[in-house]
Enzyme design. Structure first.
Site, PDB file in Angstrom:
ATOM      1  N   GLU A 519      88.125 -63.174  63.692  1.00  0.00           N
ATOM      2  CA  GLU A 519      86.750 -63.168  63.166  1.00  0.00           C
ATOM      3  C   GLU A 519      85.700 -63.519  64.221  1.00  0.00           C
ATOM      4  O   GLU A 519      84.763 -64.254  63.938  1.00  0.00           O
ATOM      5  CB  GLU A 519      86.628 -64.140  61.988  1.00  0.00           C
ATOM      6  CG  GLU A 519      87.506 -63.762  60.828  1.00  0.00           C
ATOM      7  CD  GLU A 519      87.351 -64.686  59.649  1.00  0.00           C
ATOM      8  OE1 GLU A 519      87.379 -64.196  58.521  1.00  0.00           O
ATOM      9  OE2 GLU A 519      87.209 -65.907  59.850  1.00  0.00           O
TER      10      GLU A 519
HETATM   11  C1  BMA Z   1      89.563 -66.092  57.141  1.00  0.00           C
HETATM   12  C2  BMA Z   1      90.787 -66.330  57.949  1.00  0.00           C
HETATM   13  C3  BMA Z   1      91.108 -67.773  58.072  1.00  0.00           C
HETATM   14  C4  BMA Z   1      90.784 -68.485  56.803  1.00  0.00           C
HETATM   15  C5  BMA Z   1      90.705 -67.532  55.650  1.00  0.00           C
HETATM   16  C6  BMA Z   1      90.334 -68.176  54.352  1.00  0.00           C
HETATM   17  O1  BMA Z   1      88.468 -66.743  57.636  1.00  0.00           O
HETATM   18  O2  BMA Z   1      90.706 -65.702  59.152  1.00  0.00           O
HETATM   19  O3  BMA Z   1      90.448 -68.326  59.154  1.00  0.00           O
HETATM   20  O4  BMA Z   1      91.718 -69.454  56.587  1.00  0.00           O
HETATM   21  O5  BMA Z   1      89.756 -66.540  55.874  1.00  0.00           O
HETATM   22  O6  BMA Z   1      89.075 -68.753  54.419  1.00  0.00           O
END
Ligand code: BMA
Length: 967
Positions: A519
């Site tokens: 991300e």
């Molecule tokens: C995204 C993932 C994780 C996180 C999940 C739930 O951000 O990449 O970093 O645990 O969602 O929030």
């Protein structure tokens, strides 16, 4: 019925024919030059192998066999220890601390993370102190800040959990009658804070680091989720988490021993370039590169032997060419005849053919001086992000760029989930536990896992299991949800980490991709843009220095076979040009309206939109999406005292880290209340909610109802993404967040930390079947469309039968003008077709008392097979939320047959929604189906999966109706 995309049904299969992929039988191995490929001797040491020609063979001391003590003298602690290990594990074994996973120990054990810990070996016996012997310390992983002493002298300090470290300590032994190794680990959270506070240190706009518990994780090269995450605890463990060795290399006047500390083996198609589909008719190119401790003799050469993995019969062998030698590596290549090797395929797409590849290092007189063996597979796997071409446009695919994987030249639908660290303490992750997990993955019809970016680089034994099981591993460098420093020391450190890990795992056929981190583009650069837009150019340039200028070249230099993306969610590249110094130019948001690019990451905690298809993202691939749920009562019972077993107990709330505390705050309110509330509201909105008189039963039913919502929501999204395979966005993958749990807590997982399947894992198993029938309902307009979607590689033909019932199980026969009894269909390869469209207003029936049942059967071949088989899938549609439906007691009955070992569930009085077969704490079982709906009078036989002796005690059954039962 017409398929949505045209001309996708008629693929031709170069390699299709009972999986044989152009095999011309077993090849006799003809010795090349004077080399006899059948006489090889070598001895295996961990992942490395040492061959000793004329010299002693007792030169590798595995430090896991030596005695160890863990000490913190100021705290007056000295306990027996192990290696590999981490301080928490040894303290727990010695009962200095309780179970780290129990209660609020996430908070109570912070003193362990904030202390220094020293691992001291017993006297290392049998080391050779002669001045002809070179002595090396080799560490495959130190977590993280270690000061190393040997024979009472300082050796070195380390600062990266993910690197392999090796130190020449040859002159330490001369005056050292009792050699002792001592590894002193500093507190990672305290050191991270100290680094962050250094003058001139990098800073970022507020909130760019997503803070969980300990902060400043981005300054150090340690598992990022060790500092806390929204699904896990923050133990920040310290210790020698991977094996370690003392290597002694003797030499005499004619030769000296060498040791292979790491190796990079790569099989690609000749001429293949990273990220681009290769010529599937080209010969294979085997590239081997050995990282050596000791002196590489002048004129060294490499030989290869390829043998079938199952029989160990030699298939080919010969001398490698293009030999290049540096101070510590020898590299060579060989061209391999493609007709000689059977392809490796992911599960469901063909067989997992594997080969043992041996590489021998020889001196100028052809004496073997070292040898390594790696199990490999012949396959190409490419993430195709090329522009949509004319042919694709003509098929109805929207313009833009591709974003899908191709295995051996074939597009396929990637079905799977996101893999997080399976335990907060890696040294206790066993092969048995991982085999069970991967068994669940393949039983769940998954062919790909995304190894998420802020854990640890996956150990080889897990890739080995993935190779065998046919599970593709989209792998990532360990950077996530933060921006990272740009000083040269940091880059140098990261580069070493990346080189070691890319080389270590490159030989695994399951390796599918390298991504820079989690991300980073979709969230991190976006956060900068939102909070400090004037700084965007600076942070984007810094981002590119790490993820394009540093990591991409490491992948491209060490692998021809693997694609790279800088960030997990990305719109791909604007340009890929291998004549540029850095071949990839990112697209970011440089998009043409009406075109489709990239993969999607989607979380929406407004549960009112959960089943609203227009709220889901339309992309080429879904790499994360989800909603959290509670674990089962049985799993909670392992971690909580009885008085904490209620939905909003303080302990449960403080183990819920969605939303995270953002620091060391031990009373995470109101953040956790918000996350807990999201589960509660979703359950209340969509289902009848429990109100049982017995508190424990009520708690259990509430936990379970949050799981039903989660499963329902994921099913709905996965059906939507899969249908997209036949829509203009040509959607070719869905990996939900997240496969499994690290501990017992409310999270997005489908498999609890005990191995117990949540409702989600069963629902995903069902919706990842090859041919599915799924309803798509627009509750605002009443439009209902029903689609058949297939991810097979040949067209399949079949029939769908429709039946309407009231909840009490009475057939509703007067709707046949709107709902036909059967519809025949043909669906193309990787395509979808609509089999029914109506408006629920046309049904002229009380929608709160109507259930539409649909049952598909279709015939066609599995990929890489010629024989037809029959595929079944069924689904149910209720036009109103179940919270408004006129549910009745379905009169469920459960029986067990001693003869078959199977259970049978039957609904005797009505339609049963979300039938759930449950079992007590202590067992870890799964069934071949669960969480299904059942029509009255139709028994469902359910098999207990895996090998299990004897009767399963305490198994019970319930359905959603039971929420309405007081007891
Ligand atoms: C995204 C993932 C994780 C996180 C999940 C739930 O951000 O990449 O970093 O645990 O969602 O929030």
């Amino acid at each position: 019925m017409a398929n949505f995309l045209t001309a996708l049904g008629g693929m031709t299969f170069k390699y299709l024919a009972d999986g044989s992929a152009g095999i011309s039988g077993f090849m006799t191995c003809i010795p090349i030059l004077s080399y006899n490929c059948l006489t090889m001797t070598y001895k295996t040491v961990a992942t490395a192998v040492i061959v000793l020609s004329t010299l002693s063979t007792s030169s590798v001391l595995d430090l896991s066999r030596s005695g160890w003590t863990l000490q913190n003298l100021p705290l007056n602690i000295s306990v027996p220890a192990s290696l590999p290990s981490q301080a928490h594990l040894d303290l727990y074994a010695a009962q200095v601390i309780g179970d780290p996973y129990f209660g609020l120990n996430d908070f109570n054990l912070r003193w362990v993370a904030e202390s220094n810990w020293t691992y001291v070996s017993a006297t290392l016996e049998g080391l050779d102190a002669s001045d002809k012997t070179q002595t090396w310390l080799l560490f495959n992983g130190l977590d993280t800040f270690a000061s190393i002493e040997f024979c009472g002298r300082h050796v070195a300090a380390t600062n990266n959990q993910f690197r392999q470290y090796y130190f020449d300590v040859s002159d330490f032994l001369a005056d050292c009658p009792s050699p002792v190794l001592s590894l002193n680990f500093g507190s990672a959270p305290l050191i991270a804070d100290a680094i962050a506070a250094e003058p001139g240190q990098e800073t970022w706009p507020y909130s760019v680091e997503i803070a969980y518990e300990f902060v400043n994780r981005q300054f150090i090269r340690k598992e990022q989720s060790d500092f806390g995450w929204d699904w896990g605890p923050a133990f920040a463990p310290a210790g020698p988490w991977q094996p370690a060795y003392v290597i002694q290399l003797a030499s005499d006047d004619t030769s000296s021993e060498v040791f292979v500390r790491n190796a990079d083996l790569d099989i690609s198609r000749h001429g293949q370039l990273n990220n681009l589909p290769p010529d599937q008719g080209a010969p294979w190119l085997l590239n081997a590169s050995l990282d050596i401790l000791g002196s590489i003799p002048d004129g060294a050469g490499l030989q290869y032997v390829v043998a079938e993995s199952v029989t160990n019969r030699t298939v080919s062998c010969g001398s490698m060419t293009n030999i290049t030698t540096t101070a510590d590596a020898v590299t060579g290549t060989a061209i391999l005849d493609p007709s000689t090797y059977e392809l490796w395929w992911p599960r469901g797409l063909g067989p997992q053919n594997l080969y043992n590849v041996t590489i021998k290092l020889q001196d100028v007189e052809d004496r073997n001086i070292a040898s390594i063996n790696r199990r490999m597979g012949f396959r190409t796997i490419v993430l195709n992000m090329e522009p949509i071409n004319e042919g694709q446009l003509a098929q109805g695919i929207a313009p833009g760029n591709n974003w899908h994987f191709e295995i051996n030249g074939h597009e396929f639908y990637a079905k799977g989930s996101n893999f997080i660290p399976p335990d907060a303490f890696w040294p206790r992750v066993t092969e048995t536990k991982m085999r069970q997990l991967f068994d669940s993955v393949v039983a769940g019809n998954q062919n790909m896992l995304r190894v998420w970016a802020s854990g640890a680089y996956t150990p080889d034994f897990i890739y080995d299991i993935a190779d065998e099981e046919g599970v593709l591993m989209w792998s990532e460098f360990e950077f996530g949800d933060a921006l990272y420093p740009v000083d040269q020391d940091f880059f140098d450190n990261v580069q070493e980490e990346a080189i070691y890990n890319v080389r270590r795992v490159n030989h695994h056929p399951s390796l599918a991709l390298w991504a820079g981190g989690n991300e980073l583009e979709s969230l991190e650069l976006q956060l900068v843009n939102n909070t400090a837009p004037e700084e965007l150019d600076r942070y984007m340039a810094e981002y590119e220095r790490l993820f394009l200028d540093t990591l991409l070249p490491v992948v491209y230099a060490n692998s021809k076979s693997i694609s790279y993306i800088p960030s997990s969610t990305t719109n791909g590249y604007l340009e890929l040009n291998f004549s540029l110094p850095v071949p990839m130019i990112e697209r970011y948001n440089n998009k043409t309206p009406g075109s489709v690019y990239g993969d999607t990451d989607y979380y929406n905690y407004d549960s009112s939109l959960a089943f609203n298809y227009s709220s889901y993202p339309v992309g080429r691939f879904a790499n994360e999406f989800g909603y959290h749920s509670m674990p089962s009562l049985q799993t909670w019972q392992q971690a909580l005292s009885p008085q904490d077993l209620h939905f909003n107990s303080t302990t449960i709330q403080l183990r819920n880290h969605h939303y995270p505390p953002g620091g060391l705050n031990t009373s995470n309110f109101p953040n956790t209340t918000k996350g807990m509330g999201e589960m509660t509201v979703a359950a209340q909105r969509w289902y009848p909610v429990p109100n049982k008189t017995l508190p424990l039963a009520n708690f259990s039913a509430w936990c379970h109802t949050t799981q039903i919502f989660q499963a329902d929501f994921y099913r709905s999204q996965i059906a939507f993404y899969r249908r997209g395979s036949g829509f203009p966005n040509r959607q070719l993958g869905s990996l939900y967040w997240q496969l499994e749990d690290i501990w017992q807590a409310p999270t997005w997982a489908g498999i609890e930390s005990t191995g117990r399947w949540k409702v989600l894992h069963y629902a995903a198993k069902d919706i990842y079947e090859p041919v599915i029938i799924t309803p798509f309902h627009n509750s605002s307009t009443g439009d209902l469309e029903i689609y058949v979607t297939s991810d097979l590689w040949s067209p399949v033909a079949g029939v769908v039968a429709f039946e309407c019932y009231t909840w009490s199980g009475t057939p509703v026969r007067n709707l046949s003008s709107v709902v036909p009894a059967t519809v025949r269909f043909e669906v193309g390869a990787l395509n979808t077709t609509r089999v029914l469209a109506l408006n629920t207003a046309d049904l002229a029936f009380d929608l709160t008392d109507l259930v539409l049942y649909m049952n598909l059967s279709a015939t066609g071949p599995l990929p890489n097979t010629l024989t037809n088989r029959t595929f079944h899938h069924e689904n149910f549609f209720a036009a109103t939320p179940l919270s408004e439906a006129r549910l009745v007691d379905p009169g469920l009955r459960l029986s067990y047959s001693d003869t078959t070992g199977n259970f049978t569930v039957e609904a005797t009085r009505g339609v049963a929604a979300w039938v759930w077969i449950d079992y007590p704490e202590g067992e870890v079982l799964s069934f071949d189906s669960n969480g299904f709906w059942l029509l009255p009078g139709r028994g469902r036989e359910v098999r207990v999966r895996g090998e299990r002796d004897g009767r399963v005690e305490g198994v019970s059954v319930r359905s959603l109706w039971d929420n309405l039962v007081a007891e």
